[in-house]
Design an enzyme around this catalytic site. Structure first.
Site: not given
Length: 420
Positions: A215, A220
């Protein structure tokens, strides 16, 4: 590992495949993207998005009983994968707006909440980028390349996370005899947290496995804090973990080696009316440099910059162990005891980026820790309680994130701006 099926099961597979896709049509919202090069500029692609399979209605064939129980597949309908495929139907979604996803031109808005009469419901959509064929995921290979997008986080308050990241899912979403829908219905999700999810590659997760894969968190963020984080794993594509493999010392680096400017001491860099002003849209550029400056070389640096009001803003320069740092490198992530290095570090992350990864978008909040790992304590300016989802729903029901103008290609080919 190959599964051995009985002759009867093999005989039923074509029938299973025919029964699995429901009658409700799937209408993928269009989200054009651009592939760029320094020589030829940017070329538009007729891409679209698909919402995660778990958001689709998966129900008993000929009935309305859900095939998903409170803690996994419905045990009555899904005692094993083959029986589950024969018993269950996955319906399409014809109006993504009902699930918090709206597209217009090259822009996509994800809403955390929707009004339904006098009530507010949480939808928290997660979607993936499909290739032009609409049947498979777009696979992005980003070694010695850059990835760029525009984003508006102005309504994402403390406790929210508007995320954009890469997951080493399979191109077809794990399409198989038991999962004929595949990527076209959003199957195949995995990430470095190795969550136990009800469906893995579109098949019933009756063993309670975790869905693990490499990932790369590009973004974010909310309006108060942001970070980007590689999470390497020592496996390739989707791996079904069990037991200790799924835990902190398992096959994937759960915390990752991230760069959050606020957490590193740059408190005046990103936020309302700061150097990167989150009251306004911005362009975010992430560059993946290799050792030999080729698309097959070893990943050695992940660099970030922003463009706002026509000006390029370099990433915050912070001090780490007395050294000035503004990007993710092997030296920055040098802790030899970390899971990041135990599992291969930037080398392993780069290998996944070289093979190709799927682009995911989501918006969510966190009832467990109120997203404090992103924006509270040492990580951001938010207090201990304002990220409570109940408070967000009450005070900020229109919280959302808008992503637009997604492009990738040669370093320097995807953005324009004046250097300060």
């Amino acid at each position: 590992m190959l599964r051995k099926l009985t002759p009867l099961a093999l005989a039923l597979l074509p029938l299973v495949a025919g029964q699995t896709i429901g009658e409700t049509p799937e209408v993928h919202p269009k989200l054009p993207t651009w592939k760029c090069s320094n020589r030829h500029g940017c070329v538009k692609q007729d891409t679209s998005v698909v919402i995660d399979a778990a958001t689709h209605w998966i129900h008993e064939k000929g009935g309305e009983t859900s095939c998903t129980g409170s803690s996994g597949p419905n045990p009555n309908l899904c005692p094993d994968k083959e029986t589950c495929a024969a018993n269950c139907v996955i319906e399409g979604i014809s109006d993504y707006a009902n699930y918090g996803v709206q597209t217009k031109g090259s822009s996509m808005t994800l809403h955390q909440y929707l009004r339904d009469g006098n009530t507010t419901k949480s939808v928290s959509p997660r979607v993936y980028l499909l290739a032009e064929d609409g049947e498979n995921y777009e696979m992005l290979q980003l070694l010695n390349q850059e990835f760029t997008f525009d984003v508006d986080v102005s309504t994402l308050v403390c406790g929210m996370n508007g995320a954009l990241y890469f997951s080493e899912m399979q191109r077809d979403g794990g399409r198989s005899e038991l999962n004929p829908a595949g990527a076209a219905r959003g199957t195949g999700y995995c990430d470095a947290q190795c969550f136990n999810i009800p469906w893995i590659n579109g098949e019933a997760n009756v063993e309670g496995a975790g869905a693990c894969c490499n990932e790369m968190d590009i973004w974010e963020a909310n309006a108060r804090a942001t970070g980007y984080t590689p999470h390497p794993c020592n496996i390739t594509q989707l791996y079904e973990c069990s037991g200790a493999e799924c835990e902190a010392n398992g096959v994937c680096d759960k915390p990752g080696c991230g760069f959050n400017p606020y957490a590193l001491g740059a408190h005046d860099f990103y936020g309302y009316d700061l150097e990167v002003d989150t009251t306004k849209p911005m362009t975010v550029v992430t560059q993946f440099y290799t050792k030999d400056n080729t698309t097959t070389g070893a990943l050695v640096e992940i660099r970030r910059l922003y463009v706002q009001n026509g000006h390029v803003i370099q990433n915050a320069v912070v001090s780490v162990d007395g050294e000035s740092v503004d990007s993710i490198t092997a030296d920055y992530c040098a802790d030899p005891s970390s899971a990041f290095n135990r599992l291969g570090g930037l080398q392993r992350m780069g290998e996944a980026l070289g093979r190709g990864m799927v682009l995911a978008f989501s918006v969510w909040n966190d009832a467990g820790s109120f997203m404090s790992w992103l924006d509270g304590g040492n990580s951001g300016p938010c207090n201990a309680t304002e990220g409570d989802p109940a408070l967000i729903e009450k005070l900020h029901p229109d919280t959302h994130v808008t992503f637009s103008n997604i492009r990738w290609g040669d370093i320097g080919s995807t953005y324009r701006g004046k250097r300060r």
